[in-house]
Design a protein around this motif. Structure first.
Motif, mmCIF file in Angstrom:
data_model
loop_
_atom_site.group_PDB
_atom_site.id
_atom_site.type_symbol
_atom_site.label_atom_id
_atom_site.label_comp_id
_atom_site.label_asym_id
_atom_site.label_seq_id
_atom_site.Cartn_x
_atom_site.Cartn_y
_atom_site.Cartn_z
ATOM 1 N N GLY A 80 0.776 -1.230 0.000
ATOM 2 C CA GLY A 80 0.000 0.000 0.000
ATOM 3 C C GLY A 80 0.811 1.285 0.000
ATOM 4 N N LEU A 81 2.142 1.182 0.014
ATOM 5 C CA LEU A 81 2.960 2.392 -0.013
ATOM 6 C C LEU A 81 2.905 3.027 -1.399
ATOM 7 C CD1 LEU A 81 6.224 1.432 1.918
ATOM 8 C CD2 LEU A 81 4.318 2.829 2.723
ATOM 9 N N PRO A 82 2.998 4.348 -1.451
ATOM 10 C CA PRO A 82 3.061 4.995 -2.767
ATOM 11 C C PRO A 82 4.384 4.668 -3.463
ATOM 12 C CG PRO A 82 3.400 6.612 -1.017
ATOM 13 C CD PRO A 82 3.038 5.307 -0.350
ATOM 14 N N ALA A 83 4.375 4.795 -4.767
ATOM 15 C CA ALA A 83 5.574 4.488 -5.555
ATOM 16 C C ALA A 83 6.772 5.291 -5.077
ATOM 17 C CB ALA A 83 5.305 4.735 -7.035
ATOM 18 N N ALA A 84 6.557 6.540 -4.673
ATOM 19 C CA ALA A 84 7.679 7.377 -4.227
ATOM 20 C C ALA A 84 8.364 6.772 -3.008
ATOM 21 C CB ALA A 84 7.187 8.787 -3.908
ATOM 22 N N ALA A 85 7.611 6.169 -2.114
ATOM 23 C CA ALA A 85 8.206 5.536 -0.930
ATOM 24 C C ALA A 85 8.963 4.271 -1.326
ATOM 25 C CB ALA A 85 7.136 5.217 0.107
ATOM 26 N N LEU A 86 8.411 3.497 -2.239
ATOM 27 C CA LEU A 86 9.071 2.262 -2.678
ATOM 28 C C LEU A 86 10.345 2.536 -3.460
ATOM 29 C CD1 LEU A 86 5.933 0.255 -3.826
ATOM 30 C CD2 LEU A 86 7.296 -0.118 -1.760
ATOM 31 N N GLU A 87 10.451 3.715 -4.043
ATOM 32 C CA GLU A 87 11.620 4.068 -4.852
ATOM 33 C C GLU A 87 12.557 5.031 -4.126
ATOM 34 O OE1 GLU A 87 12.248 2.274 -7.423
ATOM 35 O OE2 GLU A 87 10.288 1.323 -7.371
ATOM 36 N N ALA A 88 12.287 5.321 -2.861
ATOM 37 C CA ALA A 88 13.165 6.200 -2.079
ATOM 38 C C ALA A 88 14.446 5.449 -1.738
ATOM 39 C CB ALA A 88 12.455 6.640 -0.803
ATOM 40 N N ASP A 89 15.535 6.191 -1.627
ATOM 41 C CA ASP A 89 16.790 5.575 -1.202
ATOM 42 C C ASP A 89 17.493 6.516 -0.238
ATOM 43 O OD1 ASP A 89 18.308 7.482 -2.685
ATOM 44 O OD2 ASP A 89 18.210 6.230 -4.469
ATOM 45 N N SER A 93 12.850 0.099 7.056
ATOM 46 C CA SER A 93 12.281 1.003 8.063
ATOM 47 C C SER A 93 13.076 2.302 8.128
ATOM 48 C CB SER A 93 12.272 0.331 9.439
ATOM 49 O OG SER A 93 11.438 -0.799 9.422
ATOM 50 N N ARG A 94 14.392 2.195 8.063
ATOM 51 C CA ARG A 94 15.254 3.371 8.117
ATOM 52 C C ARG A 94 15.017 4.277 6.907
ATOM 53 N NH1 ARG A 94 20.187 0.953 7.867
ATOM 54 N NH2 ARG A 94 20.368 1.448 5.662
ATOM 55 N N ILE A 95 14.921 3.692 5.723
ATOM 56 C CA ILE A 95 14.666 4.476 4.508
ATOM 57 C C ILE A 95 13.342 5.214 4.646
ATOM 58 C CG2 ILE A 95 14.133 4.342 2.031
ATOM 59 C CD1 ILE A 95 16.021 1.826 1.988
ATOM 60 N N LEU A 96 12.313 4.504 5.084
ATOM 61 C CA LEU A 96 10.993 5.117 5.200
ATOM 62 C C LEU A 96 10.980 6.198 6.272
ATOM 63 C CD1 LEU A 96 8.791 1.921 4.767
ATOM 64 C CD2 LEU A 96 9.362 3.657 3.044
ATOM 65 N N ALA A 97 11.672 5.966 7.382
ATOM 66 C CA ALA A 97 11.734 6.980 8.441
ATOM 67 C C ALA A 97 12.481 8.217 7.967
ATOM 68 C CB ALA A 97 12.401 6.401 9.682
ATOM 69 N N ARG A 98 13.558 8.026 7.243
ATOM 70 C CA ARG A 98 14.361 9.171 6.787
ATOM 71 C C ARG A 98 13.641 10.014 5.746
ATOM 72 N NH1 ARG A 98 20.453 6.531 6.774
ATOM 73 N NH2 ARG A 98 20.750 6.771 9.020
ATOM 74 N N ARG A 99 12.665 9.440 5.050
ATOM 75 C CA ARG A 99 11.884 10.238 4.096
ATOM 76 C C ARG A 99 11.224 11.406 4.805
ATOM 77 N NH1 ARG A 99 7.376 8.341 1.267
ATOM 78 N NH2 ARG A 99 7.820 9.901 -0.298
ATOM 79 N N TYR A 100 10.824 11.198 6.049
ATOM 80 C CA TYR A 100 10.144 12.246 6.810
ATOM 81 C C TYR A 100 11.098 13.037 7.696
ATOM 82 C CZ TYR A 100 5.939 10.023 5.216
ATOM 83 O OH TYR A 100 4.964 9.514 4.417
ATOM 84 N N GLY A 101 12.328 12.603 7.792
ATOM 85 C CA GLY A 101 13.286 13.217 8.694
ATOM 86 C C GLY A 101 13.485 14.702 8.494
ATOM 87 N N ALA A 102 13.457 15.139 7.254
ATOM 88 C CA ALA A 102 13.647 16.563 6.986
ATOM 89 C C ALA A 102 12.466 17.396 7.477
ATOM 90 C CB ALA A 102 13.849 16.771 5.490
ATOM 91 N N LEU A 103 11.376 16.746 7.786
ATOM 92 C CA LEU A 103 10.166 17.470 8.169
ATOM 93 C C LEU A 103 9.944 17.547 9.673
ATOM 94 C CD1 LEU A 103 7.803 15.840 5.512
ATOM 95 C CD2 LEU A 103 9.072 17.994 5.313
ATOM 96 N N VAL A 104 10.772 16.907 10.474
ATOM 97 C CA VAL A 104 10.498 16.838 11.922
ATOM 98 C C VAL A 104 10.986 18.050 12.700
ATOM 99 C CG1 VAL A 104 10.473 14.309 11.906
ATOM 100 C CG2 VAL A 104 12.582 15.514 12.514
ATOM 101 N N GLY A 105 11.711 18.925 12.037
ATOM 102 C CA GLY A 105 12.185 20.127 12.719
ATOM 103 C C GLY A 105 13.096 19.796 13.884
#
Length: 187
Positions: A39-48, A165-177
């Protein structure tokens, strides 16, 4: 937050107990990968994580490829030939080519099917505790034991689940302030 503390010898289980515990982990891995990725969007599956790193989809393809070309084939080589025959080298990147373009649900189903077959093959070997000390030869690492190979299989699953899990967490890392200070993963 502090960085993880390395394991001490008291945290490690004996090899025979590890085989039983590891088999449980190996059996659960397909549902864990499915839960992380479905169910993840393509952008999440292709994040590195940057150049030369894998995406969650590539990690899954690698794990699939290992299921057919690494674990059980190496167990069989070790049991049949001991250290006289080195394991067939494993192409860590081979899964990306083999499974390119296949839809994620099919990849997850294939992993579940292959893992079930691998565990059936492992069970069919009827290993005894003494077998865990039998040796084989890795093409790069040299002499290894069956217990080490089986522990590596389990560790491989957990390491790649952590990687996803690390890749997915880091996708949001820039947004946590300012909360970034609480996440060693983001430093």
């Amino acid at each position: 937050m502090t960085d993880p503390v390395p394991l001490s010898s008291q945290d490690l289980v004996d090899p025979w107990q590890a085989l039983d515990e590891g088999r449980v982990s190996l059996a659960r891995a397909p549902e864990l990968y499915r839960a992380l990725l479905s169910g993840l969007p393509a952008a999440a599956l292709e994040a590195d994580e940057g150049p030369g790193t894998w995406t969650p989809r590539q990690v899954l393809c690698h794990v699939l490829h290992a299921e057919t070309d690494d674990w059980i084939p190496r167990v069989r080589i070790l049991l049949e030939s001991g250290p006289s025959r080195a394991f067939t080298p494993f192409d860590r990147e081979g899964g990306s080519a083999t499974y390119a373009g296949r839809p994620l649900p099919g990849l997850l189903d294939e992993f579940a099917r292959l893992r079930q077959a691998s565990l059936a093959a492992l069970d069919g070997l009827e290993l005894r505790e003494a077998d865990l000390g039998r040796v084989g030869r890795h093409p790069e690492l040299g002499v290894v034991t069956l217990g080490q190979l089986l522990a590596c299989w389990v560790t491989h699953d957990w390491a790649h689940l952590a990687q996803i899990s690390r890749i997915l967490a880091r996708r949001y890392g820039a947004l946590v302030g300012p909360w970034k200070a609480y996440f060693s993963l983001l430093r």
